[in-house]
Design a protein around this motif. Structure first.
Motif, mmCIF file in Angstrom:
data_model
loop_
_atom_site.group_PDB
_atom_site.id
_atom_site.type_symbol
_atom_site.label_atom_id
_atom_site.label_comp_id
_atom_site.label_asym_id
_atom_site.label_seq_id
_atom_site.Cartn_x
_atom_site.Cartn_y
_atom_site.Cartn_z
ATOM 1 N N THR A 21 0.839 -1.203 0.000
ATOM 2 C CA THR A 21 0.000 0.000 0.000
ATOM 3 C C THR A 21 0.872 1.250 0.000
ATOM 4 O OG1 THR A 21 -1.783 -1.153 1.168
ATOM 5 C CG2 THR A 21 -1.756 1.252 1.300
ATOM 6 N N ARG A 22 1.860 1.263 0.891
ATOM 7 C CA ARG A 22 2.791 2.404 0.921
ATOM 8 C C ARG A 22 3.483 2.589 -0.425
ATOM 9 N NH1 ARG A 22 7.977 2.272 3.374
ATOM 10 N NH2 ARG A 22 8.111 0.206 2.410
ATOM 11 N N PRO A 35 2.996 10.606 -0.948
ATOM 12 C CA PRO A 35 4.103 10.659 0.008
ATOM 13 C C PRO A 35 4.748 9.292 0.217
ATOM 14 C CG PRO A 35 2.000 10.690 1.162
ATOM 15 C CD PRO A 35 1.696 10.845 -0.296
ATOM 16 N N SER A 36 6.057 9.287 0.401
ATOM 17 C CA SER A 36 6.785 8.073 0.750
ATOM 18 C C SER A 36 7.020 8.110 2.252
ATOM 19 C CB SER A 36 8.117 8.021 0.000
ATOM 20 O OG SER A 36 8.826 6.852 0.324
ATOM 21 N N TYR A 37 6.755 7.011 2.920
ATOM 22 C CA TYR A 37 6.869 7.016 4.376
ATOM 23 C C TYR A 37 7.337 5.655 4.877
ATOM 24 C CZ TYR A 37 2.205 4.906 3.767
ATOM 25 O OH TYR A 37 1.163 4.123 3.361
ATOM 26 N N ALA A 38 7.886 5.650 6.072
ATOM 27 C CA ALA A 38 8.343 4.412 6.692
ATOM 28 C C ALA A 38 7.143 3.673 7.271
ATOM 29 C CB ALA A 38 9.348 4.709 7.800
ATOM 30 N N VAL A 39 7.125 2.344 7.140
ATOM 31 C CA VAL A 39 6.023 1.559 7.676
ATOM 32 C C VAL A 39 6.469 0.753 8.886
ATOM 33 C CG1 VAL A 39 4.684 1.364 5.555
ATOM 34 C CG2 VAL A 39 6.497 -0.279 6.007
ATOM 35 N N ASN A 50 -0.183 15.768 2.814
ATOM 36 C CA ASN A 50 0.694 14.593 2.816
ATOM 37 C C ASN A 50 1.077 14.188 4.237
ATOM 38 O OD1 ASN A 50 0.722 14.250 0.041
ATOM 39 N ND2 ASN A 50 2.589 15.447 -0.269
ATOM 40 N N ARG A 51 1.423 15.166 5.059
ATOM 41 C CA ARG A 51 1.811 14.865 6.447
ATOM 42 C C ARG A 51 0.646 14.253 7.218
ATOM 43 N NH1 ARG A 51 4.488 19.892 5.903
ATOM 44 N NH2 ARG A 51 2.749 20.963 6.933
ATOM 45 N N ALA A 52 -0.521 14.833 7.050
ATOM 46 C CA ALA A 52 -1.697 14.336 7.772
ATOM 47 C C ALA A 52 -2.079 12.941 7.294
ATOM 48 C CB ALA A 52 -2.865 15.304 7.591
#
Length: 330
Positions: free
Chosen positions: A137-138, A147-151, A299-301
């Motif tokens: 999903t990420r 956005p790219s984020y750590a999971v 993106n942050r939210a």
């Protein structure tokens, strides 16, 4: 027990009590970003490569995978129970009427990523389908420009999957703001979380039957819907609803994950009634306006909210296992 261990135990107790008091079934103690470092250190790159390959084959993969994750977490928690196939007289989650709209490409993404992980001897049967769905999903979101984020990882796969467990767990396309807020709250998510996570509808497709009442009927088009948009949908969707026909949920940037969803709501171009209500209801409109203006804030939210969603119903120890086949219970 030493002082350090006592402090850790106290902190862990606070974490569990806080999670329990949120109203959701949440267990986050075992989740961490480096969960597979010792058993399958390259798991994230393996999954990312598999997802990228699938996205190149069909961009429907993005919306399909994201929607699959949401439907999974909302029912029995993020445990890949939605992946399980029905068997004999036992009807699984995926075959509940509210899940029949899930595109097969989402399931295929997870199955192929699981195969790629298990092709590495060190990783075989060491990574849960639930974690693979979370990573996929990420990666799908990032590949679509989101956005790219750590999971956080460490989920086990659920031990059951029944169609009856879906009843009343998923938001309906006609829900009003209060109904949406209530059903998200059962998963420990705030109204602001609900609004930002609704932007997942910036990608993917919706079948005509989910919004046909807004474009045809005695009161159609829905007064909150842009007239030109309604006319376009009337042309794309047959008067006699064909369950095979689906349209893009975002008519402006259908293959991008962005904050266009909120701009569409401002223009009366929310496809589902449950989306457009976020703007037509004055209580949620300011939040929609804020994220329509500020992509970075959105993106942050979104990252914060989808991280919270990924903690719902995490299975631990005897509550779950690692499936050899994501579609079959061990």
């Amino acid at each position: 027990m030493g002082a350090g261990n006592l402090r850790f135990a106290a902190a862990l107790l606070v974490l569990v009590v806080t999670a329990a008091s949120s109203g959701a079934t949440v267990c986050v103690a075992q989740l961490r970003r480096d969960y597979y470092a010792g058993v399958c250190p390259n798991v994230e790159s393996i999954v990312r490569d598999a997802v990228a390959k699938k996205v190149r084959q069909t961009f429907i993969t993005v919306g399909a995978t994201v929607h699959l994750f949401f439907h999974d977490c909302f029912v029995e928690g993020c445990d890949a129970s939605v992946m399980v196939a029905s068997k004999g007289n036992s009807t699984a989650e995926k075959d509940h009427p509210n899940n029949l709209s899930l595109a097969g490409d989402g399931f295929d993404t997870v199955i192929k990523a699981k195969a790629a992980v298990d092709a590495v001897r060190q990783c075989r049967n060491k990574v849960s389908c639930a974690d693979i769905l979370t990573m996929a999903t990420r990666d799908a979101i990032a590949l679509a420009g989101g956005p790219s984020y750590a999971v956080e990882l460490g989920r086990l796969d659920g031990l059951s999957s029944t169609a009856s467990s879906v009843n009343g767990k998923l938001p309906a396309p006609f829900f009003n703001l209060d109904q949406l807020t209530k059903i998200f709250a059962t998963n420990g998510l705030s109204q602001a979380d609900m609004i930002v996570l609704s932007a997942a509808h910036t990608g993917g497709l919706a079948h005509c039957g989910t919004f046909s009442g807004r474009i045809r009927g005695p009161t159609a088009p829905d007064p909150t819907m842009n007239r030109s948009y309604a006319a376009r949908l009337q042309a794309e969707c047959p008067a006699n609803v064909d369950p095979r026909v689906a349209v893009s949920m975002d008519a402006v940037t259908p293959v991008a994950f962005d904050n266009q969803f909120f701009k569409n709501l401002q223009s009366g171009m929310g496809l589902l009634a449950s989306d457009q209500v976020l703007y037509s209801d004055p209580r949620s409109r300011p939040t929609v306006d804020a994220w329509a203006r500020r992509a970075a804030a959105f993106n942050r939210a979104f990252v914060a909210a989808i991280t919270k969603l990924g903690r719902v119903g995490v299975k631990t120890r005897a509550q779950g296992n690692i499936r050899r086949n994501c579609a079959l219970l061990n």
